[in-house]
Structure formats: C-alpha cells, structure tokens
Design a protein around this motif. Structure first.
Motif, PDB file in Angstrom:
ATOM      1  N   THR A 126       0.805  -1.224   0.000  1.00 55.67           N
ATOM      2  CA  THR A 126       0.000   0.000   0.000  1.00 55.67           C
ATOM      3  C   THR A 126       0.835   1.268   0.000  1.00 55.67           C
ATOM      4  OG1 THR A 126      -0.122   0.313   2.398  1.00 55.67           O
ATOM      5  CG2 THR A 126      -1.742  -1.178   1.412  1.00 55.67           C
ATOM      6  N   LEU A 127       0.203   2.371  -0.300  1.00 56.21           N
ATOM      7  CA  LEU A 127       0.811   3.692  -0.302  1.00 56.21           C
ATOM      8  C   LEU A 127       1.415   4.039   1.063  1.00 56.21           C
ATOM      9  CD1 LEU A 127       1.144   6.569  -1.589  1.00 56.21           C
ATOM     10  CD2 LEU A 127      -1.154   7.040  -0.754  1.00 56.21           C
ATOM     11  N   LEU A 128       0.831   3.535   2.137  1.00 57.56           N
ATOM     12  CA  LEU A 128       1.264   3.892   3.486  1.00 57.56           C
ATOM     13  C   LEU A 128       2.539   3.198   3.931  1.00 57.56           C
ATOM     14  CD1 LEU A 128      -2.241   3.824   5.195  1.00 57.56           C
ATOM     15  CD2 LEU A 128      -1.006   5.792   4.273  1.00 57.56           C
ATOM     16  N   ASP A 129       3.043   2.234   3.177  1.00 58.76           N
ATOM     17  CA  ASP A 129       4.182   1.427   3.605  1.00 58.76           C
ATOM     18  C   ASP A 129       5.525   1.797   2.995  1.00 58.76           C
ATOM     19  OD1 ASP A 129       2.627  -0.057   5.286  1.00 58.76           O
ATOM     20  OD2 ASP A 129       2.466  -1.779   3.974  1.00 58.76           O
ATOM     21  N   GLY A 130       5.592   2.775   2.127  1.00 62.67           N
ATOM     22  CA  GLY A 130       6.863   3.113   1.479  1.00 62.67           C
ATOM     23  C   GLY A 130       7.878   3.639   2.479  1.00 62.67           C
ATOM     24  N   ASP A 131       9.175   3.457   2.172  1.00 63.99           N
ATOM     25  CA  ASP A 131      10.227   3.991   3.043  1.00 63.99           C
ATOM     26  C   ASP A 131      10.067   5.489   3.194  1.00 63.99           C
ATOM     27  OD1 ASP A 131      11.841   1.744   3.775  1.00 63.99           O
ATOM     28  OD2 ASP A 131      12.511   1.626   1.712  1.00 63.99           O
ATOM     29  N   GLY A 132      10.421   6.009   4.382  1.00 67.92           N
ATOM     30  CA  GLY A 132      10.243   7.421   4.677  1.00 67.92           C
ATOM     31  C   GLY A 132      11.112   8.333   3.833  1.00 67.92           C
ATOM     32  N   MET A 133      10.513   9.436   3.383  1.00 67.01           N
ATOM     33  CA  MET A 133      11.209  10.394   2.542  1.00 67.01           C
ATOM     34  C   MET A 133      10.709  11.796   2.881  1.00 67.01           C
ATOM     35  SD  MET A 133      11.250  10.546  -1.618  1.00 67.01           S
ATOM     36  CE  MET A 133       9.498  10.822  -1.722  1.00 67.01           C
ATOM     37  N   VAL A 134      11.628  12.765   2.893  1.00 73.08           N
ATOM     38  CA  VAL A 134      11.265  14.166   3.086  1.00 73.08           C
ATOM     39  C   VAL A 134      11.481  14.877   1.754  1.00 73.08           C
ATOM     40  CG1 VAL A 134      11.774  16.295   4.339  1.00 73.08           C
ATOM     41  CG2 VAL A 134      11.916  14.094   5.517  1.00 73.08           C
TER      42      VAL A 134
ATOM     43  N   ASN B 286      14.524  15.559  -2.756  1.00 73.33           N
ATOM     44  CA  ASN B 286      14.059  14.591  -1.776  1.00 73.33           C
ATOM     45  C   ASN B 286      15.240  13.957  -1.065  1.00 73.33           C
ATOM     46  OD1 ASN B 286      14.803  13.051  -4.140  1.00 73.33           O
ATOM     47  ND2 ASN B 286      13.777  11.303  -3.214  1.00 73.33           N
ATOM     48  N   ARG B 287      15.016  13.532   0.177  1.00 67.51           N
ATOM     49  CA  ARG B 287      16.026  12.809   0.957  1.00 67.51           C
ATOM     50  C   ARG B 287      15.311  11.705   1.724  1.00 67.51           C
ATOM     51  NH1 ARG B 287      20.893  15.353   2.582  1.00 67.51           N
ATOM     52  NH2 ARG B 287      21.348  13.196   3.083  1.00 67.51           N
ATOM     53  N   PHE B 288      15.901  10.525   1.737  1.00 67.05           N
ATOM     54  CA  PHE B 288      15.331   9.411   2.484  1.00 67.05           C
ATOM     55  C   PHE B 288      15.750   9.480   3.944  1.00 67.05           C
ATOM     56  CE2 PHE B 288      15.416   7.775  -1.872  1.00 67.05           C
ATOM     57  CZ  PHE B 288      14.083   7.463  -1.999  1.00 67.05           C
ATOM     58  N   VAL B 289      14.856   9.045   4.817  1.00 62.76           N
ATOM     59  CA  VAL B 289      15.147   8.999   6.243  1.00 62.76           C
ATOM     60  C   VAL B 289      16.135   7.848   6.455  1.00 62.76           C
ATOM     61  CG1 VAL B 289      14.174   8.751   8.550  1.00 62.76           C
ATOM     62  CG2 VAL B 289      12.856   9.910   6.753  1.00 62.76           C
ATOM     63  N   GLN B 290      17.313   8.164   6.949  1.00 64.45           N
ATOM     64  CA  GLN B 290      18.413   7.201   7.031  1.00 64.45           C
ATOM     65  C   GLN B 290      18.373   6.396   8.334  1.00 64.45           C
ATOM     66  OE1 GLN B 290      20.653   6.815   4.364  1.00 64.45           O
ATOM     67  NE2 GLN B 290      19.210   8.185   3.361  1.00 64.45           N
ATOM     68  N   THR B 291      17.407   5.491   8.448  1.00 60.29           N
ATOM     69  CA  THR B 291      17.315   4.622   9.625  1.00 60.29           C
ATOM     70  C   THR B 291      18.216   3.401   9.419  1.00 60.29           C
ATOM     71  OG1 THR B 291      15.495   3.322   8.728  1.00 60.29           O
ATOM     72  CG2 THR B 291      14.903   5.311   9.975  1.00 60.29           C
TER      73      THR B 291
ATOM     74  N   GLU C 123      20.056  -1.226   5.889  1.00 53.60           N
ATOM     75  CA  GLU C 123      20.145  -2.676   5.705  1.00 53.60           C
ATOM     76  C   GLU C 123      19.387  -3.127   4.457  1.00 53.60           C
ATOM     77  OE1 GLU C 123      19.308  -5.051   9.236  1.00 53.60           O
ATOM     78  OE2 GLU C 123      19.946  -3.342  10.458  1.00 53.60           O
ATOM     79  N   GLU C 124      18.173  -2.620   4.265  1.00 57.24           N
ATOM     80  CA  GLU C 124      17.380  -3.020   3.100  1.00 57.24           C
ATOM     81  C   GLU C 124      17.987  -2.483   1.803  1.00 57.24           C
ATOM     82  OE1 GLU C 124      12.959  -3.809   4.917  1.00 57.24           O
ATOM     83  OE2 GLU C 124      13.348  -1.832   4.057  1.00 57.24           O
ATOM     84  N   THR C 125      18.558  -1.281   1.852  1.00 55.70           N
ATOM     85  CA  THR C 125      19.224  -0.732   0.675  1.00 55.70           C
ATOM     86  C   THR C 125      20.403  -1.617   0.291  1.00 55.70           C
ATOM     87  OG1 THR C 125      18.534   1.517   1.210  1.00 55.70           O
ATOM     88  CG2 THR C 125      20.431   1.286  -0.262  1.00 55.70           C
TER      89      THR C 125
END
Length: 129
Positions: free
Chosen positions: A74-82, A96-101, A106-108
């Motif tokens: 779903t749309l709600l599950d994508g990796d976080g991005m600002v 855009n920048r991804f939230v670097q958790t 690990e997934e990247t």
C-alpha cells in the motif's frame, strides 16, 4: 505540481503500476511513483507561478515501494522520505532525501525488503507482483 514532482519532467511518463500493487489508480497523481534514489532538479512549469509565492514547502511520506523483485502492498508502507519544494524567482526546485534509519540502510544494501511494514510482511512482498 505536488504529485507530479515525484516524477522527473511533467509526470506524464509515470508508470500506472508504480507502487501500490497492480494497476495503481491514475488519480493518485504520482504519489505511488517509486523513487529509488535521491533527486534534485528544477521542476518544469506549465503555467505561470504566482509572483508572491516564495518559500519552501516540506512534505514527508513514502518514497520507495519496490526493492529488486519485491513490492509493498500500500501507499502507506513506502520507506520514509522528506521532500522540499522551493519556490523562488527562478521557479520551483524539487529535492528529496530518504530517512536514514538502520533498517533503511540494511534493506538498501540487501536490495530487498527485510522487515515487515504496517500492511506487508517482508516475505509476502514478492506476492504483489
């Protein structure tokens, strides 16, 4: 402009099935477009921007819906991005920048989903293709 900024150019080339399962509806206007990497570009304007519209609009939300052969549900599950949309005298710039958790890193590195999300288990993410 906001939905289309997730896709380079004017958004016309956005795939219909870009993220939230087969046949993602077109009314989502690019919201389910998979952004596999960080981007920065000047947006293409098709209309005149209001003269007094200046500043930066920040949004946060999902960005990566597919990793390798796996896809989230779903749309709600994508990796976080600002996302920053900067309105200047020269036009609009998108970045855009991804939230670097730790999980994101690990997934990247793995090239696939390793962790369950709100609606998709990591092992079921291959079932959505």
């Amino acid at each position: 402009m906001l939905g289309g900024c997730a896709v380079s150019g004017n958004g016309a080339g956005a795939p219909r099935d870009a993220g939230s399962g087969a046949g993602a509806p077109l009314f989502l206007g690019g919201l389910t477009a998979n952004l596999a990497e960080e981007q920065r570009y000047a947006a293409t304007l098709t209309r005149t921007m209001p003269r007094d519209l200046r500043g930066t609009l920040y949004r946060n939300g999902p960005g990566i819906f597919k990793r390798g052969a796996a896809r989230i549900a779903t749309l709600l599950d994508g990796d976080g991005m600002v996302i920053a949309s900067r309105f200047t005298d020269a036009g609009i710039e998108f970045q855009n920048r991804f939230v670097q958790t730790p999980r994101f890193a690990e997934e990247t590195a793995a090239g696939t989903f390793l962790y369950d999300t709100w609606t998709t288990s990591a092992e079921r993410s291959l079932d959505w293709l």
